[in-house]
Design a protein around this motif. Structure first.
Motif, PDB file in Angstrom:
ATOM      1  N   ILE A 211       0.853  -1.181   0.000  1.00 55.61           N
ATOM      2  CA  ILE A 211       0.000   0.000   0.000  1.00 55.61           C
ATOM      3  C   ILE A 211       0.894   1.238   0.000  1.00 55.61           C
ATOM      4  N   TYR A 212       0.532   2.174  -0.870  1.00 54.01           N
ATOM      5  CA  TYR A 212       1.318   3.399  -0.977  1.00 54.01           C
ATOM      6  C   TYR A 212       0.455   4.589  -0.573  1.00 54.01           C
ATOM      7  N   ASP A 213       0.952   5.381   0.358  1.00 54.69           N
ATOM      8  CA  ASP A 213       0.207   6.544   0.856  1.00 54.69           C
ATOM      9  C   ASP A 213       0.798   7.820   0.259  1.00 54.69           C
ATOM     10  N   THR A 219       2.904  13.224  -5.088  1.00 51.67           N
ATOM     11  CA  THR A 219       3.336  11.967  -5.716  1.00 51.67           C
ATOM     12  C   THR A 219       2.211  11.086  -6.246  1.00 51.67           C
ATOM     13  N   GLY A 220       0.952  11.400  -5.912  1.00 50.32           N
ATOM     14  CA  GLY A 220      -0.154  10.546  -6.358  1.00 50.32           C
ATOM     15  C   GLY A 220      -0.069  10.154  -7.832  1.00 50.32           C
ATOM     16  N   PRO A 221       0.000  11.127  -8.742  1.00 44.21           N
ATOM     17  CA  PRO A 221       0.049  10.779 -10.170  1.00 44.21           C
ATOM     18  C   PRO A 221       1.300   9.966 -10.558  1.00 44.21           C
ATOM     19  N   TYR A 222       2.395  10.177  -9.873  1.00 48.60           N
ATOM     20  CA  TYR A 222       3.615   9.408 -10.145  1.00 48.60           C
ATOM     21  C   TYR A 222       3.404   7.954  -9.707  1.00 48.60           C
ATOM     22  N   VAL A 228       0.531   1.220 -10.787  1.00 52.97           N
ATOM     23  CA  VAL A 228      -0.649   0.635 -11.445  1.00 52.97           C
ATOM     24  C   VAL A 228      -0.422   0.473 -12.953  1.00 52.97           C
ATOM     25  N   ASN A 229      -0.015   1.550 -13.639  1.00 53.13           N
ATOM     26  CA  ASN A 229       0.091   1.459 -15.102  1.00 53.13           C
ATOM     27  C   ASN A 229       1.290   0.629 -15.555  1.00 53.13           C
ATOM     28  N   ARG A 230       2.433   0.827 -14.924  1.00 54.51           N
ATOM     29  CA  ARG A 230       3.613   0.109 -15.428  1.00 54.51           C
ATOM     30  C   ARG A 230       3.864  -1.199 -14.689  1.00 54.51           C
ATOM     31  N   ALA A 233       0.220  -3.325 -10.452  1.00 57.86           N
ATOM     32  CA  ALA A 233      -0.329  -3.620  -9.122  1.00 57.86           C
ATOM     33  C   ALA A 233      -1.810  -3.246  -9.121  1.00 57.86           C
ATOM     34  N   GLU A 234      -2.563  -3.820  -8.178  1.00 59.45           N
ATOM     35  CA  GLU A 234      -3.994  -3.468  -8.120  1.00 59.45           C
ATOM     36  C   GLU A 234      -4.146  -1.996  -7.743  1.00 59.45           C
ATOM     37  N   LYS A 235      -5.231  -1.402  -8.263  1.00 62.55           N
ATOM     38  CA  LYS A 235      -5.495   0.017  -7.960  1.00 62.55           C
ATOM     39  C   LYS A 235      -5.612   0.264  -6.463  1.00 62.55           C
ATOM     40  N   GLY A 236      -6.082  -0.771  -5.756  1.00 64.72           N
ATOM     41  CA  GLY A 236      -6.294  -0.639  -4.310  1.00 64.72           C
ATOM     42  C   GLY A 236      -5.022  -0.344  -3.529  1.00 64.72           C
ATOM     43  N   CYS A 237      -3.867  -0.462  -4.191  1.00 64.41           N
ATOM     44  CA  CYS A 237      -2.627  -0.184  -3.455  1.00 64.41           C
ATOM     45  C   CYS A 237      -2.396   1.316  -3.283  1.00 64.41           C
TER      46      CYS A 237
END
Ligand code: VG1
Ligand code: CO
Length: 545
Positions: A211-213, A219-222, A228-230, A233-237
């Motif tokens: 999980i990333y906070d 940093t959200g968009p990074y 998720v994109n590269r 990982a599941e979006k839920g992370c």
């Protein structure tokens, strides 16, 4: 038609940059001419902006948009050849450093007060980075300050808002304004440094959960693009990964106090395997395993010890460096690897020359900052990817990796006690009183602790010979152990006293103690020696990390 205006102004006396740029409350920055004076002083200090190219971006906090517009208009009015702007005015601190280096720019302006809270009554900040991509060194920040004391006019464009929400170029007078994707170049760099296939494997196939906070900061968009994109990982992370101008009312400082929800998740039932967070501008990181916290001082030592497992560092490290108050865990690894370990004053700007000269590859600070020669700033997501890369290669979890490290190199118990918002006069008096006693302290005994030696840390840069003094008081104890006292240079309210406490052990039976308990006698000695309660009226610290 855009018109260049020359505006008369008078100096402000309080624009001396601190540990990391100029930080003040938003209402101070909103004063007429305040931001403009500082920006023009930067331009004047670097010999004007005529024909130059710079980048500007910020962490998206309150007042970011207004400041971006002002800086663009001033850059055009000062004759810049080009100004690059992160879309939406956003750019993390490490991404800005990378952009400066990748495109060979003449510098960059970062709008951020890092982990300090935001909002109309919160903090704002501005920092200048030089062509090497790093924070301006002391002699440049001193020169900017001198300039702010004599400034009498600045240049700005008389023009409507410039749209920074869409990628592309606009020409205004002699300047090209280019709105760039704030994420892509940075993420490409990460992909070159780390083994994304191995990390993707870890995140998708083995039932590993992270999980990333993003703490509602930059940093959200990074993180979305990387995890998720590269890395698939599941979006839920992604937790709190939408940037907000007030950071959701939070304090975007990734530590046990301010990232409480994340810590609770990692210490709860069904905790994920890995948790991480970054700060307001993306240069800090916190690493958590299941029911396990990695101190930043340990983290940099562990990254150095495992660097050979990572693509970018597999040929070895040239050397390492840590800020003086950071624990000496890194020194043990350097010793083992047979490489140099430099000890610098607090603040990333002191690593710049060592990195540029090829003396060091990895460096870090106890304040949740870790980085390498890939940019000239500390880098939160870089550290997190580094950890994931190590976990993927070693097939061990965070706790196992750290405990093995302790068994091999010993454990440096470490804690930092901060006393925030003190009366500045009292805080300075406390430091002065310690300084006066430096000669008489050795031999003093408090409880079980006896002072062996002490000094006021000064540093001579091995590359350019520049010297800084009064970078913190160090007290060494007979039974191995160290206490450091210094005043913060990033706060905007009152003074903050930081007390750093460290004791190493090589006793394998002593590796699983609670740091506050293990360090209790040193903590007691630290507060008694400096008469913290008598002098500040505080019986306990406001934040413990
Ligand atoms: C603090 C930290 C220091 C760090 C600086 C900037 O400075 O102690 O290690 O480099 O913040 O980090 P001070 O002077 O308050 O102790 V950041 O993420 O705020 O740019
Ligand atoms: Co920061």
């Amino acid at each position: 038609m855009a018109k260049v205006l020359r505006i008369e102004t008078t100096p402000f006396e309080d624009q001396r940059p601190g540990t990391s740029g100029l930080r003040k409350k938003v209402p101070v920055f909103q004063k007429r001419h305040y931001l403009e004076n500082f920006v023009q002083s930067i331009f004047n200090t670097i010999g004007g902006l005529n024909g130059k190219t710079i980048v500007v971006g910020g962490d998206g906090r309150y007042y970011n948009n207004e400041a971006i517009q002002t800086i663009i208009k001033m850059s055009v009015a000062n004759g810049a050849k080009k100004i690059m702007v992160g879309r939406g005015g956003l750019l993390s601190t490490p991404a800005t450093s990378h952009i400066i280096r990748k495109y060979g720019l003449d510098g960059g302006i970062i709008l951020s007060a890092s982990h300090n809270p935001a909002g109309p009554e919160g903090d704002f900040g501005i920092k200048f980075n030089t062509p090497n991509g790093g924070p301006a060194p002391q002699k440049v920040t001193d020169a900017i300050y001198e300039e702010t004391l004599k400034i009498d006019h600045y240049f700005i464009l008389d023009i409507e808002e410039i749209d920074v929400s869409t990628l592309g170029q606009i020409q205004v007078l002699d300047t090209v304004i280019e709105v760039i994707d704030p994420v892509k170049d940075y993420v490409d760099l990460m992909e070159r440094l780390f083994d994304f296939d191995a990390i993707q494997d870890l995140l998708t196939k083995k039932g590993f959960r992270m999980i990333y906070d993003g703490m509602h900061a930059v940093t959200g968009p990074y993180a979305r693009e990387i995890f998720v994109n590269r890395l698939r990982a599941e979006k839920g992370c992604l937790y709190r990964c939408d940037p907000l101008p007030d950071f959701g009312g939070g304090h975007p400082d990734p530590n046990l106090t301010y990232a409480r929800e994340l810590v609770d998740m990692l210490y709860g039932d069904e905790a994920p395997d890995f948790g991480a967070a970054s700060d307001g501008d993306g240069d800090r990181n916190m690493i958590l395993g299941r029911k396990f916290f990695v101190t930043p001082s340990d983290s940099v030592a562990i990254l150095a010890a495992n660097a050979h497992l990572v693509k970018a560092y597999r040929d070895g490290l040239k050397g390492v460096a840590r800020s003086m108050p950071t624990s000496m865990a890194l020194d043990e690894v350097a010793h083992d690897l047979g490489i140099a370990c430099y000890e610098t004053p607090t603040g990333w700007k002191f690593f710049g020359n060592l990195l540029d000269a090829g003396k060091i590859t990895i460096c870090g600070e106890e304040s949740f900052g870790t980085g390498s020669d890939h940019v000239r700033e500390k880098d939160g997501l870089w550290a997190i990817l580094f950890w994931l890369n190590i976990i993927a290669k070693r097939g061990k979890d965070v706790r196992e990796i750290v405990e093995e490290h302790w068994r091999r190199y010993g454990r440096h118990y470490y804690t930092r006690h901060d006393y925030e918002d003190l009366d500045p006069d009292k805080a300075h008096a406390l430091m002065d009183a310690l300084r006066v006693r430096l000669r008489t302290l050795p031999g003093t005994t408090i409880g079980d602790e006896t002072v062996e030696s002490c000094d006021d840390f000064s540093y001579t840069d091995p590359i350019d010979g520049s010297r800084v003094e009064h970078q913190g008081i160090r007290v060494f104890f007979k039974a191995k152990g160290r206490v450091v006292y210094r005043l913060s240079g990033t706060g905007t309210q009152g003074a903050t006293l930081r007390v750093y406490i460290e004791r190493p052990t090589r006793d394998n039976k002593q590796l699983d103690q609670d740091p506050q308990a293990f360090l209790a006698s040193l903590i007691h000695a630290a507060s008694t020696l400096a008469q913290i309660t008598e002098r500040t009226g505080r019986s306990r610290p406001s934040v413990i990390t």
